[in-house]
Design a protein around this motif. Sequence first.
Motif, PDB file in Angstrom:
ATOM      1  N   UNK A  29      -3.020 -58.913  34.442  1.00 23.88           N
ATOM      2  CA  UNK A  29      -3.280 -58.067  35.617  1.00 23.88           C
ATOM      3  C   UNK A  29      -2.805 -58.758  36.884  1.00 23.88           C
ATOM      4  N   UNK A  30      -3.108 -60.027  36.958  1.00 17.31           N
ATOM      5  CA  UNK A  30      -2.708 -60.803  38.122  1.00 17.31           C
ATOM      6  C   UNK A  30      -1.182 -60.797  38.277  1.00 17.31           C
ATOM      7  N   UNK A  31      -0.540 -60.988  37.157  1.00 15.41           N
ATOM      8  CA  UNK A  31       0.930 -61.043  37.223  1.00 15.41           C
ATOM      9  C   UNK A  31       1.537 -59.663  37.467  1.00 15.41           C
ATOM     10  N   UNK A  32       0.884 -58.632  36.928  1.00 13.15           N
ATOM     11  CA  UNK A  32       1.424 -57.284  37.114  1.00 13.15           C
ATOM     12  C   UNK A  32       1.431 -56.866  38.584  1.00 13.15           C
ATOM     13  N   UNK A  33       0.483 -57.391  39.319  1.00 11.39           N
ATOM     14  CA  UNK A  33       0.470 -57.108  40.770  1.00 11.39           C
ATOM     15  C   UNK A  33       1.772 -57.599  41.403  1.00 11.39           C
ATOM     16  N   UNK A  34       2.180 -58.776  40.990  1.00 12.45           N
ATOM     17  CA  UNK A  34       3.421 -59.350  41.536  1.00 12.45           C
ATOM     18  C   UNK A  34       4.641 -58.558  41.067  1.00 12.45           C
ATOM     19  N   UNK A  35       4.611 -58.164  39.805  1.00 12.64           N
ATOM     20  CA  UNK A  35       5.745 -57.406  39.268  1.00 12.64           C
ATOM     21  C   UNK A  35       5.868 -56.080  40.034  1.00 12.64           C
ATOM     22  N   UNK A  36       4.714 -55.460  40.252  1.00 12.50           N
ATOM     23  CA  UNK A  36       4.676 -54.178  40.934  1.00 12.50           C
ATOM     24  C   UNK A  36       5.301 -54.287  42.330  1.00 12.50           C
ATOM     25  N   UNK A  37       4.832 -55.298  43.073  1.00 12.47           N
ATOM     26  CA  UNK A  37       5.345 -55.516  44.430  1.00 12.47           C
ATOM     27  C   UNK A  37       6.848 -55.756  44.420  1.00 12.47           C
ATOM     28  N   UNK A  38       7.247 -56.561  43.488  1.00  9.60           N
ATOM     29  CA  UNK A  38       8.657 -56.926  43.412  1.00  9.60           C
ATOM     30  C   UNK A  38       9.522 -55.695  43.137  1.00  9.60           C
ATOM     31  N   UNK A  39       9.080 -54.832  42.246  1.00  9.75           N
ATOM     32  CA  UNK A  39       9.863 -53.628  41.936  1.00  9.75           C
ATOM     33  C   UNK A  39       9.879 -52.662  43.118  1.00  9.75           C
ATOM     34  N   UNK A  40       8.740 -52.550  43.785  1.00  8.28           N
ATOM     35  CA  UNK A  40       8.702 -51.653  44.949  1.00  8.28           C
ATOM     36  C   UNK A  40       9.637 -52.159  46.037  1.00  8.28           C
ATOM     37  N   UNK A  41       9.665 -53.474  46.204  1.00  9.32           N
ATOM     38  CA  UNK A  41      10.586 -54.046  47.201  1.00  9.32           C
ATOM     39  C   UNK A  41      12.040 -53.830  46.816  1.00  9.32           C
ATOM     40  N   UNK A  42      12.290 -53.747  45.523  1.00  5.95           N
ATOM     41  CA  UNK A  42      13.665 -53.489  45.062  1.00  5.95           C
ATOM     42  C   UNK A  42      13.967 -51.990  45.160  1.00  5.95           C
ATOM     43  N   UNK A  43      13.013 -51.224  45.727  1.00  2.00           N
ATOM     44  CA  UNK A  43      13.207 -49.802  45.973  1.00  2.00           C
ATOM     45  C   UNK A  43      13.186 -48.946  44.713  1.00  2.00           C
ATOM     46  N   UNK A  44      12.462 -49.384  43.733  1.00  2.00           N
ATOM     47  CA  UNK A  44      12.291 -48.553  42.546  1.00  2.00           C
ATOM     48  C   UNK A  44      11.257 -47.474  42.888  1.00  2.00           C
ATOM     49  N   UNK A  45      11.507 -46.277  42.411  1.00  2.00           N
ATOM     50  CA  UNK A  45      10.617 -45.142  42.634  1.00  2.00           C
ATOM     51  C   UNK A  45       9.195 -45.500  42.174  1.00  2.00           C
TER      52      UNK A  45
END
Length: 296
Positions: A29-45
């Motif tokens: 869960x902790x890591x998924x938060x980072x993955x989520x942020x990273x993808x949003x910053x890469x402009x993924x829908x």
Amino acid sequence: MAENSLSSRLQMAMRRLTGRGILTEKDIDEMMREVRLSLLEADVNFKVVKQFIANIKEQAVGEKILKGLNPGQQVVKIVHDELKRVMGEDAEGINYASSGITTIMTIGLQGSGKTTAIGKLGVYIRKTEKKNVMFIAADVYRPAAIEQLVTIGKQVGIEVYEEGLKDARDIVTNGLKYAKENKYNCVIIDTAGRLHIDEKMMSELVDVKAIANPNEILLTVDAMTGQDAANIAKSFHEQLNATGAILTKLDGDTRGGAALSIKEVSGIPIKFASSGEHMDTFELFHPERMASRILG
Ligand code: GDP
């Protein structure tokens, strides 16, 4: 490693965790938060991100830590592999007609880089397949669009069939006849792309498709438009059933989240990557490279 890359972020997150043999749900869960942020910053829908995270999480929980990798690296690997899987196998390129003329219809919004991509695609096909390529100028709403295609045609030495601003359906009919008479074996059709998708334009494109019966319908999508790209692709795809997308402007500083979104939201496979205004910066799309780029 860039400070905001997913790898370095996960290293940071993992510092708080104790070394254990398997990844627990809490670690994940902790890591998924980072993955989520990273993808949003890469402009993924954002909807794509949500689904993506759910898939990753399922794969990662309970996973044994691989020898030689720390948990952060391992999650990066899982994310990377999943990105690659979602974006598809290495692109196959054009489905050429087994005999006669291969017809390629290009669609896409004005400004998406369609005309430039047509020039590059023509050069690419001529080079890789030694085909005799011709363009048809059927973007009849803007005189500038025709001029621009003619200019690009001159630049790359490819003939452009044009009849000015007549009905696109007639131009395509006549253009294909001309191509046959003149022994061309690959025709790329430029079509109208307004700033916004509207019904009249769509019905014209549907008619052009019926007339040309193309081997490929390629949609150009500006990688810089990020999240919007997926929705634009979806609207075009619903009406025209595109066979592939050309992702343009990859020389910009976008992380390329559009690639993931397009595939997930519209289902259109990405076939080509175009990156720059030079006519030879055009290649088959490689999911592996794009996955690394999205991860930063
Ligand atoms: P169209 O309106 O869809 O036909 O788009 P154009 O091909 O005219 O491109 C729109 C603008 O984007 C033009 O200024 C092009 O020079 C530029 N352009 C097209 N492709 C690329 C690309 O791959 N990289 C960059 N940086 N600019 C591009």
